[in-house]
Design a protein around this motif. Structure first.
Motif, PDB file in Angstrom:
ATOM      1  N   VAL A  81      19.863 -11.688 -15.417  1.00 45.37           N
ATOM      2  CA  VAL A  81      20.201 -12.274 -14.126  1.00 45.37           C
ATOM      3  C   VAL A  81      18.907 -12.467 -13.355  1.00 45.37           C
ATOM      4  CG1 VAL A  81      21.450 -11.937 -11.956  1.00 45.37           C
ATOM      5  CG2 VAL A  81      22.455 -11.162 -14.101  1.00 45.37           C
ATOM      6  N   GLU A  82      18.741 -13.648 -12.769  1.00 47.46           N
ATOM      7  CA  GLU A  82      17.542 -13.954 -11.984  1.00 47.46           C
ATOM      8  C   GLU A  82      17.947 -14.451 -10.601  1.00 47.46           C
ATOM      9  OE1 GLU A  82      14.564 -15.297 -15.602  1.00 47.46           O
ATOM     10  OE2 GLU A  82      15.551 -16.859 -14.425  1.00 47.46           O
ATOM     11  N   TYR A  83      17.067 -14.203  -9.642  1.00 48.91           N
ATOM     12  CA  TYR A  83      17.283 -14.619  -8.265  1.00 48.91           C
ATOM     13  C   TYR A  83      16.120 -15.492  -7.819  1.00 48.91           C
ATOM     14  CZ  TYR A  83      20.808 -10.972  -8.232  1.00 48.91           C
ATOM     15  OH  TYR A  83      21.899 -10.209  -8.529  1.00 48.91           O
ATOM     16  N   CYS A  84      16.437 -16.522  -7.039  1.00 48.84           N
ATOM     17  CA  CYS A  84      15.403 -17.387  -6.467  1.00 48.84           C
ATOM     18  C   CYS A  84      15.925 -17.944  -5.145  1.00 48.84           C
ATOM     19  CB  CYS A  84      15.033 -18.506  -7.434  1.00 48.84           C
ATOM     20  SG  CYS A  84      16.370 -19.655  -7.777  1.00 48.84           S
ATOM     21  N   LEU A  85      15.019 -18.500  -4.365  1.00 50.08           N
ATOM     22  CA  LEU A  85      15.409 -19.121  -3.106  1.00 50.08           C
ATOM     23  C   LEU A  85      15.993 -20.500  -3.366  1.00 50.08           C
ATOM     24  CD1 LEU A  85      12.379 -18.302  -0.768  1.00 50.08           C
ATOM     25  CD2 LEU A  85      14.598 -17.164  -0.832  1.00 50.08           C
ATOM     26  N   THR A  86      16.997 -20.856  -2.579  1.00 50.69           N
ATOM     27  CA  THR A  86      17.526 -22.211  -2.595  1.00 50.69           C
ATOM     28  C   THR A  86      16.620 -23.075  -1.709  1.00 50.69           C
ATOM     29  OG1 THR A  86      18.895 -21.793  -0.665  1.00 50.69           O
ATOM     30  CG2 THR A  86      19.891 -21.354  -2.824  1.00 50.69           C
ATOM     31  N   GLU A  87      16.909 -24.347  -1.624  1.00 53.04           N
ATOM     32  CA  GLU A  87      16.140 -25.207  -0.714  1.00 53.04           C
ATOM     33  C   GLU A  87      16.309 -24.733   0.729  1.00 53.04           C
ATOM     34  OE1 GLU A  87      13.839 -27.537  -1.398  1.00 53.04           O
ATOM     35  OE2 GLU A  87      14.167 -26.854  -3.459  1.00 53.04           O
ATOM     36  N   LYS A  88      17.516 -24.314   1.064  1.00 52.43           N
ATOM     37  CA  LYS A  88      17.763 -23.762   2.409  1.00 52.43           C
ATOM     38  C   LYS A  88      16.929 -22.510   2.620  1.00 52.43           C
ATOM     39  CE  LYS A  88      21.594 -22.147   5.317  1.00 52.43           C
ATOM     40  NZ  LYS A  88      23.055 -21.885   5.346  1.00 52.43           N
ATOM     41  N   GLY A  89      16.829 -21.667   1.600  1.00 51.58           N
ATOM     42  CA  GLY A  89      16.023 -20.458   1.688  1.00 51.58           C
ATOM     43  C   GLY A  89      14.544 -20.757   1.840  1.00 51.58           C
ATOM     44  N   LYS A  90      14.070 -21.745   1.086  1.00 47.73           N
ATOM     45  CA  LYS A  90      12.655 -22.144   1.194  1.00 47.73           C
ATOM     46  C   LYS A  90      12.343 -22.706   2.574  1.00 47.73           C
ATOM     47  CE  LYS A  90      12.263 -23.144  -3.723  1.00 47.73           C
ATOM     48  NZ  LYS A  90      12.219 -24.206  -4.742  1.00 47.73           N
ATOM     49  N   SER A  91      13.323 -23.335   3.201  1.00 40.59           N
ATOM     50  CA  SER A  91      13.085 -23.934   4.519  1.00 40.59           C
ATOM     51  C   SER A  91      12.889 -22.890   5.614  1.00 40.59           C
ATOM     52  CB  SER A  91      14.230 -24.874   4.896  1.00 40.59           C
ATOM     53  OG  SER A  91      15.413 -24.149   5.200  1.00 40.59           O
ATOM     54  N   VAL A  92      13.328 -21.641   5.392  1.00 43.27           N
ATOM     55  CA  VAL A  92      13.176 -20.598   6.402  1.00 43.27           C
ATOM     56  C   VAL A  92      11.813 -19.905   6.300  1.00 43.27           C
ATOM     57  CG1 VAL A  92      14.131 -18.585   5.222  1.00 43.27           C
ATOM     58  CG2 VAL A  92      14.514 -18.854   7.641  1.00 43.27           C
ATOM     59  N   VAL A  93      11.107 -20.080   5.196  1.00 40.25           N
ATOM     60  CA  VAL A  93       9.823 -19.394   4.990  1.00 40.25           C
ATOM     61  C   VAL A  93       8.801 -19.731   6.085  1.00 40.25           C
ATOM     62  CG1 VAL A  93       7.866 -19.104   3.409  1.00 40.25           C
ATOM     63  CG2 VAL A  93      10.204 -19.058   2.528  1.00 40.25           C
ATOM     64  N   PRO A  94       8.599 -21.007   6.451  1.00 41.24           N
ATOM     65  CA  PRO A  94       7.636 -21.277   7.537  1.00 41.24           C
ATOM     66  C   PRO A  94       8.028 -20.622   8.859  1.00 41.24           C
ATOM     67  CG  PRO A  94       8.178 -23.302   6.365  1.00 41.24           C
ATOM     68  CD  PRO A  94       9.108 -22.241   5.860  1.00 41.24           C
ATOM     69  N   ILE A  95       9.317 -20.500   9.106  1.00 39.43           N
ATOM     70  CA  ILE A  95       9.778 -19.835  10.332  1.00 39.43           C
ATOM     71  C   ILE A  95       9.379 -18.359  10.302  1.00 39.43           C
ATOM     72  CG2 ILE A  95      11.830 -19.147  11.651  1.00 39.43           C
ATOM     73  CD1 ILE A  95      13.126 -21.774  10.482  1.00 39.43           C
ATOM     74  N   LEU A  96       9.616 -17.711   9.171  1.00 40.35           N
ATOM     75  CA  LEU A  96       9.240 -16.298   9.041  1.00 40.35           C
ATOM     76  C   LEU A  96       7.728 -16.123   9.129  1.00 40.35           C
ATOM     77  CD1 LEU A  96      11.723 -15.139   6.248  1.00 40.35           C
ATOM     78  CD2 LEU A  96      11.905 -14.788   8.718  1.00 40.35           C
ATOM     79  N   GLN A  97       6.968 -17.067   8.570  1.00 41.04           N
ATOM     80  CA  GLN A  97       5.504 -16.991   8.674  1.00 41.04           C
ATOM     81  C   GLN A  97       5.057 -17.119  10.121  1.00 41.04           C
ATOM     82  OE1 GLN A  97       4.537 -20.104   5.876  1.00 41.04           O
ATOM     83  NE2 GLN A  97       4.137 -18.636   4.240  1.00 41.04           N
ATOM     84  N   ASN A  98       5.701 -17.983  10.894  1.00 43.69           N
ATOM     85  CA  ASN A  98       5.358 -18.114  12.314  1.00 43.69           C
ATOM     86  C   ASN A  98       5.718 -16.852  13.087  1.00 43.69           C
ATOM     87  OD1 ASN A  98       4.137 -20.649  12.394  1.00 43.69           O
ATOM     88  ND2 ASN A  98       6.103 -21.690  12.451  1.00 43.69           N
ATOM     89  N   ILE A  99       6.823 -16.230  12.739  1.00 42.99           N
ATOM     90  CA  ILE A  99       7.177 -14.955  13.382  1.00 42.99           C
ATOM     91  C   ILE A  99       6.112 -13.913  13.051  1.00 42.99           C
ATOM     92  CG2 ILE A  99       8.837 -13.052  13.391  1.00 42.99           C
ATOM     93  CD1 ILE A  99      11.046 -15.198  12.991  1.00 42.99           C
ATOM     94  N   CYS A 100       5.640 -13.897  11.800  1.00 44.34           N
ATOM     95  CA  CYS A 100       4.575 -12.956  11.412  1.00 44.34           C
ATOM     96  C   CYS A 100       3.297 -13.204  12.211  1.00 44.34           C
ATOM     97  CB  CYS A 100       4.274 -13.074   9.916  1.00 44.34           C
ATOM     98  SG  CYS A 100       5.476 -12.261   8.877  1.00 44.34           S
TER      99      CYS A 100
END
Length: 126
Positions: A81-100
């Motif tokens: 079983v493998e897990y990865c980000l969806t396109e929706k998940g990838k779209s939140v990464v810049p938001i989290l980086q800005n919060i950081c």
């Protein structure tokens, strides 16, 4: 997974966003998967540090229900079983980086004890 007794009363997009990627573990899982791409459960747990199996499984289910994480199951022996980000998940990464970046300006942590994924973040380079 915990079932709420009352329906969620989300009245604005900010509340929805905080419900989707807020909390202690959700943003960490998103960051680990953003950095690593696709991970098997055991590698994801190892990357997370001190998370329990129950909490990781529950959080992954919530992220999958929200369309942030995708679970791929392979019909093999032993099962994989493998897990990865969806396109929706990838779209939140810049938001989290800005919060950081914002948090890095106001919060100084002990970098010696920082999470592995936080050591890779460039929040303090501006």
């Amino acid at each position: 997974m915990y079932q709420h007794k009352l329906e969620k009363d989300i009245r604005c997009p900010l509340e929805y966003g905080l419900q989707v990627f807020g909390g202690k573990w959700k943003s960490r899982i998103i960051c680990v998967l953003a950095e690593s791409g696709t991970l098997r459960y055991s590698m994801l747990r190892k990357s997370m540090g001190n998370i329990t199996d129950a909490v990781l499984a529950s959080t992954l289910k919530e992220l999958m229900a929200d369309g942030i994480v995708e679970r791929k199951s392979y019909d093999e022996i032993p099962p994989r079983v493998e897990y990865c980000l969806t396109e929706k998940g990838k779209s939140v990464v810049p938001i989290l980086q800005n919060i950081c970046k914002w948090a890095g300006a106001y919060h100084r942590d002990d970098s010696e004890n920082a999470l592995i994924q936080c050591k890779k973040c460039d929040y303090n380079k501006e």
